[in-house]
Design an enzyme around this catalytic site. Structure first.
Site, PDB file in Angstrom:
ATOM      1  N   GLU A 150       0.798  -1.221   0.000  1.00 12.50           N
ATOM      2  CA  GLU A 150       0.000   0.000   0.000  1.00 12.50           C
ATOM      3  C   GLU A 150       0.829   1.268   0.000  1.00 12.50           C
ATOM      4  O   GLU A 150       0.529   2.222  -0.718  1.00 12.50           O
ATOM      5  CB  GLU A 150      -0.924   0.035   1.239  1.00 12.50           C
ATOM      6  CG  GLU A 150      -2.208  -0.716   1.083  1.00 12.50           C
ATOM      7  CD  GLU A 150      -2.002  -2.205   1.232  1.00 12.50           C
ATOM      8  OE1 GLU A 150      -0.888  -2.618   1.587  1.00 12.50           O
ATOM      9  OE2 GLU A 150      -2.957  -2.950   0.983  1.00 12.50           O
ATOM     10  N   HIS A 219     -10.609  -5.041  10.214  1.00 13.69           N
ATOM     11  CA  HIS A 219     -11.338  -4.764   8.980  1.00 13.69           C
ATOM     12  C   HIS A 219     -12.553  -3.883   9.228  1.00 13.69           C
ATOM     13  O   HIS A 219     -13.393  -3.740   8.356  1.00 13.69           O
ATOM     14  CB  HIS A 219     -11.806  -6.075   8.335  1.00 13.69           C
ATOM     15  CG  HIS A 219     -10.721  -6.815   7.644  1.00 13.69           C
ATOM     16  ND1 HIS A 219      -9.850  -7.636   8.309  1.00 13.69           N
ATOM     17  CD2 HIS A 219     -10.353  -6.855   6.343  1.00 13.69           C
ATOM     18  CE1 HIS A 219      -8.991  -8.158   7.449  1.00 13.69           C
ATOM     19  NE2 HIS A 219      -9.272  -7.703   6.248  1.00 13.69           N
TER      20      HIS A 219
END
Lengths: 414, 430
Positions: A150, A219
């Site tokens: 990322e 998450h």
């Protein structure tokens, strides 16, 4: 997941149709009103005598942006589609993720510099199907499947933006962007400034966040609270197919770096959106339900919990005004301020954690700017300060539920 | 969408020059007696023994290093540079050195503040690479970026003014020493955190490939990313090596290995200190070159840039170099061994080039002296210019936060905040 979604979505969508399907946001600025421009006559509902400070009717006409208040009679009934359909020539129904895809595809068709990069956006079509089919249409370089890095691919998007491309960087889950914090804070937010204005960074960073269905703590994060202090970025949160497409397009066209927050549980919301092209204003809030008694400010998934609570509240005789703030940074203090000046009571309902969330900033902003107009302290309902638990019951208690919203309104309106 | 490449091909012969006699094998190995791994005495003795042993077991047949090529070329009477090129290189290195020396002076006189990192000693790397680039090629650097900016074409005036924090600086005084940007010269910064510029460089290279393959434009632009030995232990470096090799991006990763990351010796921080070896692990050539010799750097750079322009992908170049000063002007530089410093001072790249030019009759002493004088005057004029330039006014405070100032939002009165002319002074609430 989708069953519950439809439950919330169906009810909410129906309630939203009179306001969303109208072409209020059809025009890019200069129109800054988030409400319909269709009705020629309007009523400034509920301006309190004696507290009418700078908002006499004359000033309303004089200013370019005119807050149009739809009379209560219309808002209480959900089925006022007759009026809306006169302005809406045609429309098509789709799900929120399809709306995002439509907006993205239209912008990619329009400008060949627009490209997408992220994990599994290409051949897989996106983990939430937002980029489905785009790689086949535009090729593997314009819809780039990145390795799992990322920080580096966000930085790569920033470098590409500095040199003329317009990348949309997808975080498979917003939480993963924590790994890209270096690039988002230092480069995305700051490079335009530290380069003395020489380089622009027209990136869109988007992805699903928020508390889902037992996805576990990592998450289920709300990154808007972490990013909000970064100078130089804008943040918006979509909540309906209409504003999802509109905000996606506006974000891509913006010269500023924009972070577009989507919610894992909202991707299957269904709504009818216009066939004609439209864009939503990045800096504006959205009036969901005008009212008199209390201003409820919310965004993303909590909008649906609020609207569900609103049904109960209306039955109990309350008249809440619900505003989806949409623009998390900067706040649309005009729409919010007008509402506060009308109702004098504010409830913020958000999914961020209690500490340092968007609600906390919004509370501060309202207190700072509209203190004189408040009849009660600003109340903020946020998620608990806890890593989102896996167990279903615990997870339910982590986020704000409609019953709590009802209780809070009753408390504030005493 | 990685196009198939044969890993074997990359480690096979990569001719540096077209001709047979100059064929090199990459990755280039070091001669066993090289003092490259030198640091403090005790570490050298201890670790180089271990590493040499490792080399002995893994070494393939002896290969030709860049040094040999240079010697070869000289011996067959063909020089590596013409007179014009030589003078350009010399002037660029003198500019780098003089400028940095002036920075030190100005810093101690209180004209510039904060963290200032000087490049003295490493000029061969900047000059060796950047003088081969076109204006539209991009350069990305770190906080040690003054000389990269100068080599790329940013005027000494603009850089000095930026250091003084004046409006005439290349970034309007908003960036400072560690953020040298120039859109005109494609100097993409200037980054304060090590490693964070490498992805940006990868993005610039991606842009180049995108223009060529998607927009079908004639784009041969390459990007050169400069960073240090300390950065080579950072994740972003590896992530970008992977992506660059995967997509054959036109980028050259240049490691300025000056053996020290502030006070941390490269050997104490790195499990395998030979950074060039990390290139082939990702599928790109890794090259080691003597970074104190501008001609050797230039030869390697030529091939790496040509590779990138041909679309063959990235190269990792490790330049063994040294900084004559401390990490920054705030660093007392007490940790490094005096003998080590002396050893590298004797390999001053400017002195080496001067010797080469004179010995090969490419330039006379007087010519070189006049270049030095010209540069001295240029740098002094840059200081005068910076001194005379105004400081930023209050209205500049918020001007460049957003490219589109609508990003500051709508105020309570319904107008965009940016419509208020006094807004950029910071009077408005955000």
């Amino acid at each position: 997941m989708s069953a519950i979604l439809q439950g919330a979505g169906a009810g909410a969508a129906a309630a939203l149709t009179p306001f969303n399907s109208i072409d209020s946001n059809k025009f890019v600025a200069p129109s800054r009103s988030s409400l319909s421009v269709r009705s020629k006559s309007y009523i400034v509902a509920g301006s309190d005598d004696g507290t009418n400070k700078s908002f006499g009717s004359s000033s309303l006409i004089a200013r370019r942006s005119q807050p149009l208040m739809i009379p209560n009679a219309v808002t209480a009934t959900k089925a006022d589609t007759a009026a809306s359909s006169t302005s809406l020539k045609s429309g098509h129904e789709l799900l929120l993720y399809e709306a995002l895809q439509e907006g993205l595809e239209e912008e990619m068709d329009r400008d060949p510099h627009v490209c997408v990069m992220g994990e599994d956006v290409g051949h897989y079509g996106g983990s939430y199907k937002v980029t489905k089919g785009l790689a086949d249409k535009f090729g593997d370089l314009r819809v780039l499947d990145t390795p799992i890095c990322e920080n580096a691919f966000t930085g790569m998007g920033i470098g590409a933006a500095m040199t003329g491309l317009r990348p949309i960087i997808e975080g498979m889950n917003m939480g993963f962007l924590l790994l890209a914090f270096n690039q988002i804070s230092n480069n995305c937010g700051m490079l335009h400034y530290t380069s003395g204005g020489q380089f622009t960074i027209p990136v869109v960073i988007r992805g699903p966040g928020g508390v889902g269905r037992q996805l576990g703590a990592e998450h289920s994060q709300r990154l808007e609270s972490y990013f909000q202090s970064i100078p130089g970025i804008q943040m918006v949160a979509c909540s309906t197919p209409y504003n999802a497409k509109g905000l996606m397009k506006a974000a891509i066209r913006s010269e500023n770096p924009v972070i577009l927050f989507e919610h894992v549980l909202l991707y299957n919301l269904k709504e009818s959106i216009p066939d004609e092209e439209y864009i939503c204003n990045l800096e504006e809030a959205e009036m969901v339900r005008p009212g008199e008694h209390i201003t409820i400010l919310t965004y993303s998934r909590m909008r649906y919990h609020v609207m569900q609570a609103a049904k109960t509240l209306v039955n109990k005789g309350y008249d809440p005004e619900v505003i989806d703030i949409r623009s998390l940074k900067p706040f649309d203090l005009h729409t919010i301020g007008n509402s506060v000046k009308k109702t004098h009571r504010v409830l913020i309902v958000e999914e961020c954690m209690r500490t340092g969330g968007i609600g906390a900033s919004l509370t501060a902003a309202i207190n700072e700017n509209f203190h004189d107009y408040l009849d009660a302290p600003v109340m903020c309902l946020s998620s608990q300060d806890v890593p989102t638990p896996y167990a279903g019951t615990l997870e339910e208690w982590t986020v704000v539920q409609p019953a709590q919203i009802v209780t809070a309104v009753e408390q504030l309106c005493q | 969408m990685a196009t198939a490449f044969a890993p074997t091909k990359l480690t096979a012969t990569l001719p540096l020059h077209g001709s047979q006699e100059n064929r090199l094998v990459l990755p280039i190995r070091l001669a066993p007696h090289s003092s490259f791994l030198g640091s403090t005495r005790s570490l050298t003795a201890h670790s180089s023994r271990r590493l040499n042993h490792a080399h002995a077991t893994r070494r393939s047949p002896p290969v030709v290093g860049v040094q040999e090529v240079v010697k070869e070329k000289k011996s067959i009477n063909s020089l590596l540079i013409t007179k014009e090129e030589g003078l350009v290189l010399y002037e660029d290195m003198i500019l780098g050195r003089s400028f940095e020396d002036m920075c030190a002076q100005m810093y101690y006189r209180g004209k510039m503040f904060g963290f200032v990192h000087l490049y003295n000693g490493q000029e061969a790397v900047s000059t060796g690479f950047i003088k081969l680039l076109t204006k539209s090629d991009s350069v990305v650097s770190t906080y040690r970026d003054h000389v990269h900016a100068l080599s790329k074409g940013v005027s000494a005036r603009a850089v000095m003014s930026e250091l003084f924090g004046k409006v005439t600086g290349c970034c309007r005084g908003q960036g400072g020493s560690m953020h040298m940007f120039s859109k005109e010269h494609n100097m993409l910064g200037g980054f304060a955190f090590i490693g964070e510029g490498i992805p940006v460089a990868t993005g610039a290279a991606f842009s180049s490939k995108y223009r060529r393959d998607v927009l079908k434009q004639d784009c041969e632009d390459v990007t050169v990313a400069f960073f240090g030995d300390g950065t080579c232990n950072n994740g972003q470096f590896y992530e970008c090596l992977n992506m660059a090799a995967l997509w054959k991006l036109p980028i050259i990763f240049v490691v300025e290995n000056n053996l020290w990351a502030i006070g941390m010796s490269h050997l104490r921080a790195t499990s395998d200190p030979e950074i060039w070896k990390k290139g082939p692990a990702f599928g790109m050539p890794g090259v080691h070159v003597d970074g104190m010799d501008v001609l050797k750097v230039r030869e390697v750079a030529k091939e790496a840039v040509a590779r990138a322009r041909r679309g063959e992908g990235p190269t990792l170049v490790e330049c063994e170099t040294y900084r004559f000063r401390g990490h920054s002007l705030a660093d007392p530089d007490e940790l490094r061994d005096a003998a080590e410093k002396a050893k590298y001072a004797a390999r001053d790249p400017i002195a080496a080039l001067k010797k080469y030019l004179i010995e090969n009759n490419l330039a006379k002493e007087a010519e070189l002296k006049s270049i030095e004088k010209k540069i001295d005057e240029l740098v002094e004029e840059a200081v005068e210019f910076a001194d005379a330039s105004p400081q930023p006014g209050r209205s500049q405070l918020l001007e460049n936060v957003f490219a589109d100032p609508k990003g500051f939002g709508i105020g309570p009165d319904g107008r965009y905040r940016c419509e208020d002319p006094k807004f950029t002074e910071g009077t408005a609430q955000v």
